[in-house]
Design a protein around this motif. Sequence first.
Motif, PDB file in Angstrom:
ATOM      1  N   ASN A 335     -14.125   7.037  -1.180  1.00 37.47           N
ATOM      2  CA  ASN A 335     -13.185   6.283  -2.006  1.00 37.47           C
ATOM      3  C   ASN A 335     -11.746   6.540  -1.574  1.00 37.47           C
ATOM      4  OD1 ASN A 335     -14.888   4.841  -3.738  1.00 37.47           O
ATOM      5  ND2 ASN A 335     -15.159   6.586  -5.101  1.00 37.47           N
ATOM      6  N   THR A 338     -11.171   4.759   1.816  1.00 35.78           N
ATOM      7  CA  THR A 338     -11.159   3.307   1.607  1.00 35.78           C
ATOM      8  C   THR A 338      -9.864   2.856   0.949  1.00 35.78           C
ATOM      9  OG1 THR A 338     -13.572   3.261   1.383  1.00 35.78           O
ATOM     10  CG2 THR A 338     -12.363   1.385   0.515  1.00 35.78           C
ATOM     11  N   THR A 339      -9.455   3.576  -0.100  1.00 34.26           N
ATOM     12  CA  THR A 339      -8.217   3.224  -0.801  1.00 34.26           C
ATOM     13  C   THR A 339      -7.011   3.337   0.114  1.00 34.26           C
ATOM     14  OG1 THR A 339      -9.136   3.997  -2.911  1.00 34.26           O
ATOM     15  CG2 THR A 339      -6.750   3.775  -2.773  1.00 34.26           C
ATOM     16  N   ASN A 342      -6.994   0.395   2.663  1.00 31.39           N
ATOM     17  CA  ASN A 342      -6.611  -0.871   2.036  1.00 31.39           C
ATOM     18  C   ASN A 342      -5.140  -0.883   1.635  1.00 31.39           C
ATOM     19  OD1 ASN A 342      -9.177  -1.905   2.342  1.00 31.39           O
ATOM     20  ND2 ASN A 342      -9.848  -1.350   0.295  1.00 31.39           N
ATOM     21  N   ASN A 393     -13.310  -5.001  -5.011  1.00 30.94           N
ATOM     22  CA  ASN A 393     -12.201  -4.095  -4.715  1.00 30.94           C
ATOM     23  C   ASN A 393     -11.678  -3.384  -5.953  1.00 30.94           C
ATOM     24  OD1 ASN A 393     -11.849  -4.392  -1.841  1.00 30.94           O
ATOM     25  ND2 ASN A 393     -11.222  -6.477  -2.293  1.00 30.94           N
ATOM     26  N   ASN A 394     -12.601  -3.161  -6.911  1.00 33.52           N
ATOM     27  CA  ASN A 394     -12.280  -2.362  -8.095  1.00 33.52           C
ATOM     28  C   ASN A 394     -11.108  -2.955  -8.882  1.00 33.52           C
ATOM     29  OD1 ASN A 394     -12.737  -0.289  -9.846  1.00 33.52           O
ATOM     30  ND2 ASN A 394     -11.485   1.203  -8.740  1.00 33.52           N
ATOM     31  N   ARG A 396      -8.511  -4.322  -7.728  1.00 38.89           N
ATOM     32  CA  ARG A 396      -7.244  -4.116  -7.038  1.00 38.89           C
ATOM     33  C   ARG A 396      -6.909  -5.334  -6.188  1.00 38.89           C
ATOM     34  NH1 ARG A 396      -5.758   0.647  -5.212  1.00 38.89           N
ATOM     35  NH2 ARG A 396      -6.038  -0.023  -3.082  1.00 38.89           N
ATOM     36  N   GLU A 433     -17.645   0.707  -5.528  1.00 35.14           N
ATOM     37  CA  GLU A 433     -17.184  -0.616  -5.918  1.00 35.14           C
ATOM     38  C   GLU A 433     -16.192  -1.204  -4.914  1.00 35.14           C
ATOM     39  OE1 GLU A 433     -15.597  -0.224  -9.805  1.00 35.14           O
ATOM     40  OE2 GLU A 433     -17.539   0.084 -10.757  1.00 35.14           O
ATOM     41  N   GLU A 434     -15.487  -0.336  -4.212  1.00 39.82           N
ATOM     42  CA  GLU A 434     -14.468  -0.804  -3.279  1.00 39.82           C
ATOM     43  C   GLU A 434     -14.906  -0.582  -1.840  1.00 39.82           C
ATOM     44  OE1 GLU A 434      -9.657  -0.248  -2.486  1.00 39.82           O
ATOM     45  OE2 GLU A 434     -10.765   1.200  -3.693  1.00 39.82           O
ATOM     46  N   SER A 437     -11.161  -3.807   3.452  1.00 37.66           N
ATOM     47  CA  SER A 437     -10.880  -5.238   3.263  1.00 37.66           C
ATOM     48  C   SER A 437     -10.905  -6.039   4.559  1.00 37.66           C
ATOM     49  CB  SER A 437      -9.511  -5.399   2.593  1.00 37.66           C
ATOM     50  OG  SER A 437      -8.518  -4.728   3.338  1.00 37.66           O
TER      51      SER A 437
END
Length: 646
Positions: A335, A338-339, A342, A393-394, A396, A433-434, A437
């Motif tokens: 997570n 990934t965050t 993105n 993308n949760n 976002r 969930e994310e 991208s």
Amino acid sequence: MSAWTGIEDGQPIPTKVWLSRSKAVAGNGSKSKQTNSIWMPLRKCDCISLNEAPDAGKVHVEGGRATADKEAMALRYNFYNSPTREMCYATWFLLDEKMKDTSRSSDGKQKILPQPLSPDDCEIVEALYQKIAKLRAKSTPITDQIMNETQSLLKSDSKYKVALTRRGDSFRIVKRPASSFSIFSGDVCLQRGYGPYTVEGEEEELSLGPVGHLIFVVHGIGEAMWSRPDVPVPSMIEEMDKARFEIHKLQVREWKEACKATEDQKKVPLPPPPHRIELLPIQWYDRIHSSSTSLMKSLGAVTITSIPALRAIANDVVFDVLMYQTPSFCKEVLNCVTTQINDLFVGFQTVHKNFTKEGGRCSIIGHSLGSIIVWDLLSVLKMKQMKGSKADNNGRSLGTPISIDTLCGNAAVATDESPEEYSWGPILQSPMEETISFQPEFTMFLGSPIGIFLTLRGAHASFDALRGEKPGEISSPFTLPTKNVYNIFHPSDPVAYRIEPLLLPEEFGNAVPAAAILDSSGLRFHVKAKQMQENVINQIKVGTKTFGNIFSKVSDVVSTGNLKDLESVVPQKKEVNCPDSLSFALGGASNPRVDYCLQLGLVDNEYLSALTAHTSYFTNGDILQFIVNKSMANREWKDVDLQDLT
């Protein structure tokens, strides 16, 4: 007429030179390296931009990787976690013998690093300089009385004053103690203008076009240790800065060679500068190595205090691997990465507004444990695509919707052909969930233990199940949502493992094709010689074994007297699919292989090389050239015949 010394900027109004320095406390993954008090000049192009900007403006500097805030006088990094730097400007500088830098010396001699005076002090010194300059312009003799009358106290430190000195026929402005009975040292020379200087990478970066390929680099184990100031190993940020500089040098060199080839052929126009390649580090280690977390507090409590250096290696290096094996931490790291990817992707587009319009592409590189993280990120994306679900993308927002086809190559296509269990992916307590991208243009694993992780997960059976759905194929049709995959390793790296054997049937055993040689800079002579030697030895072994078997069978037939059986002794020619000719779908449409082995040096010892092999990938010239080749594929040299450059 008497001359001036210490005047590097002879303009009527001196140009402001902007400088920065690290603050007293450096943390969050950056190293101070005892340079906290030394002001270093910004790039010349950045100084020009800052001088043209409004007083309260913000300016992107260092190729967009940082923002200079003129109001706060601070330089903040945009894309990675590095401490804010103090910023200042000056027109007059102090030449202190204590401020020397051996790295700036081309002749081996130490050179003094000019240090800035405060803006108020610069005004005082400039007023003195202009007053004396006007007197000299009128041919007024500069007497000792005038020299004494022109002395002024500095605003920043009233213990010192500025004074005009004369040695022979030359004048110079110095900083000296205000009192003749001062315990402070004597005169220190002042200089108008910083003087000639270069900032590493500025010339190469300015020679290239805007960013055309963005590469996210995920670090591996031990970054918590390498980022500490007391550890003499480059941090991830420092490695990326050096690798970026070397990559830009390679790009500029190839572009100049292409221009020369075009000129020699008397063709027009010359090829345009190639789009530059940008490397951005992705940092995840502080998620667990922050001293404020309960996990690290517990680890510190149970750690025995003896042999602290070795226990620090266990806690900062080995601990990363152990923690990633736990489902909860695995998901937290995925997570986090990934965050970051993105968020940085969105932030990058705000700085480089034409990146997507000009067909910019994105790729990912993972080193060591970072390659496992990248594999798992792509596995999560693949599983979502296979199930036909759409990543939300949760909740976002990633900004303006961007076509993956336009940005990063071909969009991934969902498929229903999959084994019942995805054992090649991470073990998570709950679905992610994310997802990232974009689909990477290429994915590169360096010094990767992916092979052993997949073995422990039982992925071989899953790859075999996929092969069973497509009869006649020897290698598994397994792919990841990325255009190309490269698993690059040093032959002496004890952490690196291969991937290709897991994509072949188990009955192949050790009879799998050797890894491809990474020859982006050309195959070295001693490597060619070694390959020829191995081929000859293998053929001799096979021939000797075959001849021995035939001779044994002939002896048995002759002893029985049945000469008709001699026909059965001669081996019949059979069609055999040579594993060396295999291609792997995982590699990509334009890349039939997955595993790539670096070339050893002429005098490399395998065991000695093992000590540094795992930490030297980003300084390896073959890898940097390979990154340039793959990043610039199908983008540059459109007006140049590549055959003319060979």
